[in-house]
Scaffold this motif. Structure first.
Motif, short mmCIF file in Angstrom:
data_model
loop_
_atom_site.label_atom_id
_atom_site.label_comp_id
_atom_site.label_asym_id
_atom_site.label_seq_id
_atom_site.Cartn_x
_atom_site.Cartn_y
_atom_site.Cartn_z
N ALA A 137 -3.12 -58.70 19.61
CA ALA A 137 -4.49 -59.14 19.83
C ALA A 137 -4.93 -58.85 21.26
O ALA A 137 -6.08 -58.44 21.50
CB ALA A 137 -4.62 -60.63 19.53
N SER A 138 -4.05 -59.06 22.23
CA SER A 138 -4.40 -58.79 23.63
C SER A 138 -4.64 -57.31 23.87
O SER A 138 -5.33 -56.93 24.83
CB SER A 138 -3.29 -59.30 24.55
N GLU A 139 -4.06 -56.45 23.01
CA GLU A 139 -4.26 -55.00 23.11
C GLU A 139 -5.39 -54.52 22.21
O GLU A 139 -5.61 -53.30 22.10
CB GLU A 139 -2.97 -54.28 22.73
N SER A 140 -6.10 -55.45 21.55
CA SER A 140 -7.18 -55.13 20.59
C SER A 140 -6.66 -54.24 19.47
O SER A 140 -7.37 -53.36 18.97
CB SER A 140 -8.34 -54.43 21.32
N ARG A 141 -5.42 -54.48 19.04
CA ARG A 141 -4.82 -53.69 17.96
C ARG A 141 -4.46 -54.56 16.75
O ARG A 141 -3.84 -54.07 15.81
CB ARG A 141 -3.55 -52.98 18.47
N LEU A 142 -4.84 -55.82 16.79
CA LEU A 142 -4.51 -56.72 15.69
C LEU A 142 -5.50 -56.54 14.55
O LEU A 142 -6.71 -56.67 14.74
CB LEU A 142 -4.52 -58.18 16.17
N ARG A 143 -5.01 -56.24 13.38
CA ARG A 143 -5.86 -56.04 12.21
C ARG A 143 -5.73 -57.19 11.22
O ARG A 143 -6.72 -57.70 10.73
CB ARG A 143 -5.50 -54.71 11.53
N PHE A 144 -4.52 -57.58 10.91
CA PHE A 144 -4.28 -58.63 9.93
C PHE A 144 -3.59 -59.82 10.57
O PHE A 144 -2.90 -59.68 11.60
CB PHE A 144 -3.42 -58.11 8.77
N ASN A 145 -3.76 -60.95 9.94
CA ASN A 145 -3.05 -62.15 10.39
C ASN A 145 -1.55 -61.99 10.24
O ASN A 145 -0.78 -62.52 11.05
CB ASN A 145 -3.54 -63.36 9.57
N THR A 146 -1.11 -61.27 9.22
CA THR A 146 0.31 -61.04 8.96
C THR A 146 0.69 -59.63 9.36
O THR A 146 0.01 -58.67 9.01
CB THR A 146 0.63 -61.26 7.48
N ASN A 147 1.79 -59.50 10.10
CA ASN A 147 2.30 -58.21 10.51
C ASN A 147 3.81 -58.19 10.30
O ASN A 147 4.48 -59.20 10.44
CB ASN A 147 1.99 -57.94 11.99
N LEU A 148 4.33 -57.03 9.95
CA LEU A 148 5.78 -56.89 9.81
C LEU A 148 6.38 -56.80 11.21
O LEU A 148 6.31 -55.75 11.86
CB LEU A 148 6.11 -55.64 8.98
N ARG A 149 6.96 -57.89 11.66
CA ARG A 149 7.36 -57.99 13.06
C ARG A 149 8.46 -57.00 13.44
O ARG A 149 8.57 -56.62 14.61
CB ARG A 149 7.84 -59.42 13.36
N LEU A 150 9.28 -56.57 12.48
CA LEU A 150 10.35 -55.63 12.79
C LEU A 150 9.89 -54.19 12.74
O LEU A 150 10.57 -53.30 13.26
CB LEU A 150 11.53 -55.84 11.83
N VAL A 226 3.65 -63.28 26.61
CA VAL A 226 2.27 -63.14 26.15
C VAL A 226 1.62 -64.52 26.08
O VAL A 226 2.31 -65.54 25.90
CB VAL A 226 2.25 -62.45 24.76
N LYS A 227 0.30 -64.54 26.24
CA LYS A 227 -0.45 -65.79 26.09
C LYS A 227 -0.76 -66.00 24.62
O LYS A 227 -1.42 -65.17 23.99
CB LYS A 227 -1.74 -65.72 26.90
N ILE A 228 -0.29 -67.11 24.07
CA ILE A 228 -0.49 -67.41 22.66
C ILE A 228 -1.70 -68.33 22.53
O ILE A 228 -1.67 -69.47 23.02
CB ILE A 228 0.78 -68.06 22.06
N LEU A 229 -2.75 -67.84 21.91
CA LEU A 229 -3.98 -68.62 21.77
C LEU A 229 -3.82 -69.73 20.75
O LEU A 229 -4.36 -70.83 20.94
CB LEU A 229 -5.13 -67.70 21.35
N THR A 230 -3.15 -69.48 19.66
CA THR A 230 -2.91 -70.50 18.64
C THR A 230 -1.60 -70.23 17.94
O THR A 230 -1.23 -69.06 17.72
CB THR A 230 -4.06 -70.52 17.60
N TRP A 231 -0.88 -71.29 17.61
CA TRP A 231 0.38 -71.18 16.87
C TRP A 231 0.15 -71.30 15.37
O TRP A 231 1.09 -71.23 14.59
CB TRP A 231 1.34 -72.28 17.32
#
Length: 525
Positions: A137-150, A226-231
């Motif tokens: 999100a900080s890189e303006s690359r977040l598309r979905f709430n869920t991402n494959l973290r690996l 990273v700054k986490i806006l919401t958990w």
């Protein structure tokens, strides 16, 4: 197509047209509202930062750290006292204790260990996933709430959320499950009194502890970077936070535009690829058995029969008609490492496939939560973080399937270790044909279920979002703890649909709304 009624003096306001789509030859309409401003920044400051989720996650990570440190301590003590091939005896039973019951105990303990590892990795993965989401999100690359973290990474090769450490986390996750099936072994006491029982192999439990602890370190490093806006795992709290902090800008005239780039086909293909690979593995084992192990006499000449088919493996005493096993020439640290590598390579696709299944489970969960906005009770953005896991059927199925399928893999392909007087003395690699087919059937059912879930599309006029943050920002024009979605205003040239803090009317199917194509209110799939 029925034309919407003309606005009247008392209810018409140019700012109310902000959600309407623009069409060619409507320059006057666009100029009328060009100076209006979206006010979401002042209406989304209520979003839930979900400190409760943060607390739960950190408690889970703390418990994972304690468990991993306990495994490391047990491993170090075992290696220090008994050597590299040493084991720690867990219980001792009379030598005439039925071996089948002893083997059953070992399988139950292994299943329990798989469940504990799943709880640990899920807690660690939640922290890692939230951190990655915030980094994207900080890189303006977040598309979905869920991402494959690996399989998704932030910029910066060496950053805690970068490709290198995410790849290492994937390897550590595979090692965690692979080493679990090697921890428990059978120990026999050859001196009087003659006893036997379960034991913990020192090297595998040490590797399990190290793998979990390193995952904890990576997750905490990612959290601090990273700054986490919401958990919150809710896409609505995330969208509101991004809009409030100007990391996401709603696009006007899109009040009926659904998401069009949902990427779940690759996950479905990967699941079916695992099923095919498992079936090929079973067929290969049967071919090898027929070619090289076709014994006669008291053993059935068929590699697999109805009589020999069972859910649990048969006793390891003697030769079995549906078993291929080979003894390790010697028991040493190099052979332990080789076995662990083999287990990780074979089990790795299963681990990554189950990880990718999280994408389907979570986007369907997000979409069903969004669909609540047209119900009588409305959409509640703030929820207990544990409720989606234990009440949503798909998430619950995945949570149960992870340890169970890994356990079934351990029943199919395992290293059988026998220790004598606290020292490993025999090691066998065993593949059970019936259990491999059982695993294949279970994976087939799992793949069918997730394929059905992924391909099934919701019906009705409400635009599908699937947790796509830009789509949600476009669709939700008013924010409140409880929201409803529906028809809001009749205007020219388009009607307006959106969210409100009270129950709204249903969308008028014969009217044209902003974002909908002419002749079709919204793609109904």
């Amino acid at each position: 197509m029925t034309a919407p009624p003309k606005p009247t003096e008392e209810n018409w306001d140019p700012s109310s047209l902000l959600a309407y789509d623009s069409l060619p030859n409507h320059q006057d309409f666009e100029s009328t509202i060009s100076d209006a401003k979206f006010t979401a920044n002042t209406t989304t400051d209520f979003y839930d930062r979900s400190l409760t989720s943060c607390t739960y996650a950190l408690v889970g990570v703390a418990c994972s750290s304690i468990f991993s440190c306990s495994c490391i301590i047990v491993g170090i003590v075992t290696l220090a006292n008994q050597g590299v091939l040493g084991v720690t005896v867990a219980n001792m039973l009379p030598v005439d204790y039925p071996e089948t019951q002893l083997l059953m105990q070992s399988k139950i303990v292994t299943l329990t260990l798989n469940l504990i590892v799943t709880l640990c990795t899920e807690s660690i993965g939640f922290v890692h996933g939230i951190s990655l989401r915030s980094a994207l999100a900080s890189e303006s690359r977040l598309r979905f709430n869920t991402n494959l973290r690996l399989l998704t990474a932030a910029r910066g090769w060496y950053s805690p959320n970068g490709a290198l450490l995410n790849g290492i986390s994937g390897v550590l996750l595979i090692i965690s499950y692979a080493s679990t099936s090697l921890v428990i072994c059978i120990n026999q006491q050859t001196t009087t009194p003659f006893l036997q029982g379960l034991a913990i192999a020192g090297l595998p439990v040490l590797l399990l502890g190290i793998a979990l602890l390193l995952q904890v370190v990576i997750a905490l490093s990612a959290m601090r970077a990273v700054k986490i806006l919401t958990w919150s795992s809710s896409p609505f709290d995330l969208t509101a936070a991004l809009v409030h902090h100007t990391q996401l800008t709603p696009v006007t005239f899109q009040c009926m535009r659904c998401v069009s780039d949902l990427d779940t086909d690759e996950v479905v293909i990967s699941l079916w690829g695992i099923v095919v690979a498992c079936a090929g593995w079973a067929a290969l084992v049967m071919y090898i058995w027929h070619k090289y192990f076709n014994w006669t006499g008291s053993v059935s000449p068929s590699a697999l029969t109805i009589q020999t088919w069972s859910f649990l493996p048969p006793s390891l005493n003697g030769l079995q008609p549906n078993v291929i096993q080979y003894a390790i020439p010697s028991v040493g640290i190099e052979w332990w490492i080789l076995i662990l590598v083999n287990m990780a390579v074979v089990q790795g696709p299963l681990t990554l496939g189950l990880h990718c299944s999280e994408l389907i489970a979570n986007v369907i969960r997000d979409e069903r939560q969004w669909r609540c906005a047209t119900g009588r009770k409305g959409l509640r953005t703030a929820t207990n973080p544990l409720i989606p896991i234990f009440t949503h059927p798909i998430c619950l199925v995945l949570f149960v399937a992870k340890p169970f399928l890994h356990w079934m893999f351990g029943l199919s392909f395992t290293a059988v270790a026998f220790a004598f007087d606290g020292q490993l003395g025999a090691l066998f690699i065993v593949m059970y044909t019936a259990q491999i087919w059982n695993l294949c059937i279970a994976l087939f059912i799992f793949a069918c279920f997730f394929t059905f879930v992924a391909l099934r599309r919701p019906r009705g006029p409400q635009p599908a979002a699937y947790g796509h943050v830009q789509t949600l920002a476009n669709l939700m024009d008013e924010w409140s703890p409880v929201m409803w979605w529906g028809h809001k205003e009749d205007q020219i040239p388009y009607c307006h649909a959106g969210t409100s803090d009270h129950l709204l009317l249903d969308v008028k199917m014969d009217y044209v709304y902003a974002g909908s194509s002419v002749g079709s209110l919204v793609p109904v799939s």
